[in-house]
Write a protein that holds these residues in place. Structure first.
Motif, PDB file in Angstrom:
ATOM      1  N   ALA A 157      43.555  32.105  32.808  1.00  0.00           N
ATOM      2  CA  ALA A 157      42.632  32.234  33.934  1.00  0.00           C
ATOM      3  C   ALA A 157      43.145  33.252  34.942  1.00  0.00           C
ATOM      4  O   ALA A 157      42.376  34.061  35.482  1.00  0.00           O
ATOM      5  CB  ALA A 157      42.437  30.879  34.608  1.00  0.00           C
ATOM      6  N   ALA A 158      44.447  33.221  35.206  1.00  0.00           N
ATOM      7  CA  ALA A 158      45.032  34.186  36.141  1.00  0.00           C
ATOM      8  C   ALA A 158      44.867  35.611  35.622  1.00  0.00           C
ATOM      9  O   ALA A 158      44.642  36.548  36.403  1.00  0.00           O
ATOM     10  CB  ALA A 158      46.503  33.865  36.373  1.00  0.00           C
ATOM     11  N   MET A 159      44.943  35.797  34.315  1.00  0.00           N
ATOM     12  CA  MET A 159      44.734  37.120  33.725  1.00  0.00           C
ATOM     13  C   MET A 159      43.287  37.567  33.908  1.00  0.00           C
ATOM     14  O   MET A 159      43.027  38.728  34.240  1.00  0.00           O
ATOM     15  CB  MET A 159      45.103  37.093  32.245  1.00  0.00           C
ATOM     16  CG  MET A 159      46.582  36.904  31.978  1.00  0.00           C
ATOM     17  SD  MET A 159      46.955  36.669  30.213  1.00  0.00           S
ATOM     18  CE  MET A 159      46.364  38.216  29.538  1.00  0.00           C
ATOM     19  N   TYR A 160      42.335  36.655  33.702  1.00  0.00           N
ATOM     20  CA  TYR A 160      40.924  37.008  33.901  1.00  0.00           C
ATOM     21  C   TYR A 160      40.667  37.372  35.366  1.00  0.00           C
ATOM     22  O   TYR A 160      39.919  38.316  35.664  1.00  0.00           O
ATOM     23  CB  TYR A 160      40.013  35.839  33.516  1.00  0.00           C
ATOM     24  CG  TYR A 160      40.216  35.291  32.123  1.00  0.00           C
ATOM     25  CD1 TYR A 160      40.653  36.103  31.077  1.00  0.00           C
ATOM     26  CD2 TYR A 160      39.969  33.945  31.847  1.00  0.00           C
ATOM     27  CE1 TYR A 160      40.848  35.586  29.804  1.00  0.00           C
ATOM     28  CE2 TYR A 160      40.152  33.424  30.577  1.00  0.00           C
ATOM     29  CZ  TYR A 160      40.599  34.242  29.559  1.00  0.00           C
ATOM     30  OH  TYR A 160      40.788  33.720  28.306  1.00  0.00           O
ATOM     31  N   MET A 161      41.282  36.630  36.270  1.00  0.00           N
ATOM     32  CA  MET A 161      41.102  36.901  37.695  1.00  0.00           C
ATOM     33  C   MET A 161      41.761  38.222  38.090  1.00  0.00           C
ATOM     34  O   MET A 161      41.232  38.972  38.917  1.00  0.00           O
ATOM     35  CB  MET A 161      41.664  35.740  38.517  1.00  0.00           C
ATOM     36  CG  MET A 161      40.881  34.438  38.334  1.00  0.00           C
ATOM     37  SD  MET A 161      41.690  32.992  39.063  1.00  0.00           S
ATOM     38  CE  MET A 161      41.566  33.379  40.817  1.00  0.00           C
ATOM     39  N   ALA A 162      42.913  38.507  37.495  1.00  0.00           N
ATOM     40  CA  ALA A 162      43.582  39.779  37.770  1.00  0.00           C
ATOM     41  C   ALA A 162      42.705  40.949  37.342  1.00  0.00           C
ATOM     42  O   ALA A 162      42.615  41.974  38.031  1.00  0.00           O
ATOM     43  CB  ALA A 162      44.928  39.825  37.047  1.00  0.00           C
ATOM     44  N   ASP A 163      42.044  40.795  36.207  1.00  0.00           N
ATOM     45  CA  ASP A 163      41.134  41.845  35.751  1.00  0.00           C
ATOM     46  C   ASP A 163      39.963  42.004  36.718  1.00  0.00           C
ATOM     47  O   ASP A 163      39.529  43.124  37.004  1.00  0.00           O
ATOM     48  CB  ASP A 163      40.627  41.504  34.347  1.00  0.00           C
ATOM     49  CG  ASP A 163      39.694  42.567  33.804  1.00  0.00           C
ATOM     50  OD1 ASP A 163      40.159  43.693  33.540  1.00  0.00           O
ATOM     51  OD2 ASP A 163      38.489  42.278  33.655  1.00  0.00           O
ATOM     52  N   LEU A 164      39.468  40.891  37.245  1.00  0.00           N
ATOM     53  CA  LEU A 164      38.353  40.952  38.195  1.00  0.00           C
ATOM     54  C   LEU A 164      38.740  41.708  39.461  1.00  0.00           C
ATOM     55  O   LEU A 164      37.989  42.574  39.929  1.00  0.00           O
ATOM     56  CB  LEU A 164      37.896  39.533  38.550  1.00  0.00           C
ATOM     57  CG  LEU A 164      36.885  39.414  39.695  1.00  0.00           C
ATOM     58  CD1 LEU A 164      35.569  40.095  39.327  1.00  0.00           C
ATOM     59  CD2 LEU A 164      36.652  37.946  40.054  1.00  0.00           C
ATOM     60  N   VAL A 165      39.892  41.404  40.040  1.00  0.00           N
ATOM     61  CA  VAL A 165      40.227  42.018  41.328  1.00  0.00           C
ATOM     62  C   VAL A 165      40.510  43.514  41.198  1.00  0.00           C
ATOM     63  O   VAL A 165      40.444  44.243  42.196  1.00  0.00           O
ATOM     64  CB  VAL A 165      41.405  41.303  42.023  1.00  0.00           C
ATOM     65  CG1 VAL A 165      41.050  39.862  42.328  1.00  0.00           C
ATOM     66  CG2 VAL A 165      42.684  41.394  41.215  1.00  0.00           C
ATOM     67  N   ARG A 166      40.784  43.972  39.991  1.00  0.00           N
ATOM     68  CA  ARG A 166      40.963  45.418  39.815  1.00  0.00           C
ATOM     69  C   ARG A 166      39.676  46.179  40.130  1.00  0.00           C
ATOM     70  O   ARG A 166      39.725  47.372  40.447  1.00  0.00           O
ATOM     71  CB  ARG A 166      41.426  45.725  38.391  1.00  0.00           C
ATOM     72  CG  ARG A 166      42.857  45.282  38.096  1.00  0.00           C
ATOM     73  CD  ARG A 166      43.329  45.771  36.730  1.00  0.00           C
ATOM     74  NE  ARG A 166      44.685  45.333  36.440  1.00  0.00           N
ATOM     75  CZ  ARG A 166      44.983  44.263  35.710  1.00  0.00           C
ATOM     76  NH1 ARG A 166      44.004  43.526  35.191  1.00  0.00           N
ATOM     77  NH2 ARG A 166      46.239  43.926  35.490  1.00  0.00           N
TER      78      ARG A 166
END
Length: 280
Positions: A157-166
């Protein structure tokens, strides 16, 4: 350019900083748009909503609630719920939701507009459910209540969120806020490292709400109902319960600020009176 959250925080060493951080989206939505009103229909509509709410409440932090954006989007696009339920993997609903192009584009438009409206005078912070919390919420959207969540899923989930904030990495963001709930576990912070690393890469401040306990070096401030000791660390005292019950407020010490969530059904006169207590 938005001020960095880190630079706006008070420090125990004596550096002054912000005093009042509010969570007000539910209250402001009801007050300004009425029952069922939705500020997320477009970026101009959200900007109008944000500027009215910010001008009325005058918080020291400008907050865009990304969780609210996605709740609105899923509600207005029910076909997405079906797509989120298409695969059995427990983390898939969140992955599919955050891949959706429409809310990503809307988020970028909103952040750009809100940052311009703040004119570099107030740090702009994006608020998110913490990874474990967002996994559970997305699973519920897909009709899966009570899904077991382990550390590997939190890391995904943290990886998906990291991709979003980019998506908003080139915009003037001051920091990120992660909001935990009662389901949070001790290993969640380590599992959230992909998101923490991205925030650090872009020099965004990091705030964590909901964890009562010792300070963590991964975050610049902890928002908690209990005082936390430890180093040159900013602490947000969550006084929501005492503020709205009329109880006495804790006195701010060095490096501390008030955090308060305004109840959605609060009366405007009462809100202004209680906010005056925070600023007294």
């Amino acid at each position: 350019m938005s001020p960095r959250l880190v630079d706006a925080l008070p420090r125990p060493s004596g550096a002054p900083g912000l005093r009042v951080w509010l969570k007000s989206s539910g209250y402001a939505r009801r007050l300004l748009l009425g029952e069922g009103g939705d500020p997320w229909e477009s970026a101009p509509r959200y900007l109008s909503f944000f500027t009215q709410a910010h001008g009325l409440l005058r918080p020291d932090v400008g907050v865009v609630d990304v969780g609210d954006l996605y709740r609105s989007w899923v509600e207005r696009n029910p076909a997405l719920k079906t797509q989120m339920a298409a695969k059995s993997r427990a983390a898939f609903p969140l992955k599919r939701m955050l891949e959706e192009e429409g809310p990503r584009r809307l988020l970028a438009e909103v952040v750009e507009a809100v940052a311009a409206s703040l004119r570099g005078q107030t740090p702009l912070v994006l608020a998110f459910p913490a990874p474990r919390r967002w996994l559970a919420e997305a699973a519920a959207f897909a009709g899966r209540e009570g899904v077991p969540i382990d550390a590997d899923m939190v890391e995904s989930a943290a990886m998906y969120m990291a991709d979003l904030v980019r998506v908003v990495s080139a915009l003037p963001i001051g920091g990120l806020l992660l909001e935990e709930d009662q389901a949070a576990e001790a290993g969640d912070l380590e599992a959230s490292r992909p998101l923490v690393n991205v925030a650090r890469h872009y020099r965004w401040g990091l705030a964590l709400r909901g964890r009562d306990g010792g300070a963590t070096s991964e975050f610049d401030t902890l928002i908690s109902t209990e005082p936390v000791a430890g180093g040159d660390f900013a602490l947000g005292l969550d006084v929501s319960r005492d503020l709205w019950s009329g109880g006495p407020l804790a006195t701010l010490g060095g490096g501390q600020f008030y955090f308060a969530e305004i109840p959605e059904g609060a009366e405007p006169e009462s809100v202004l009176q209680q906010l005056a207590r925070l600023r007294a």
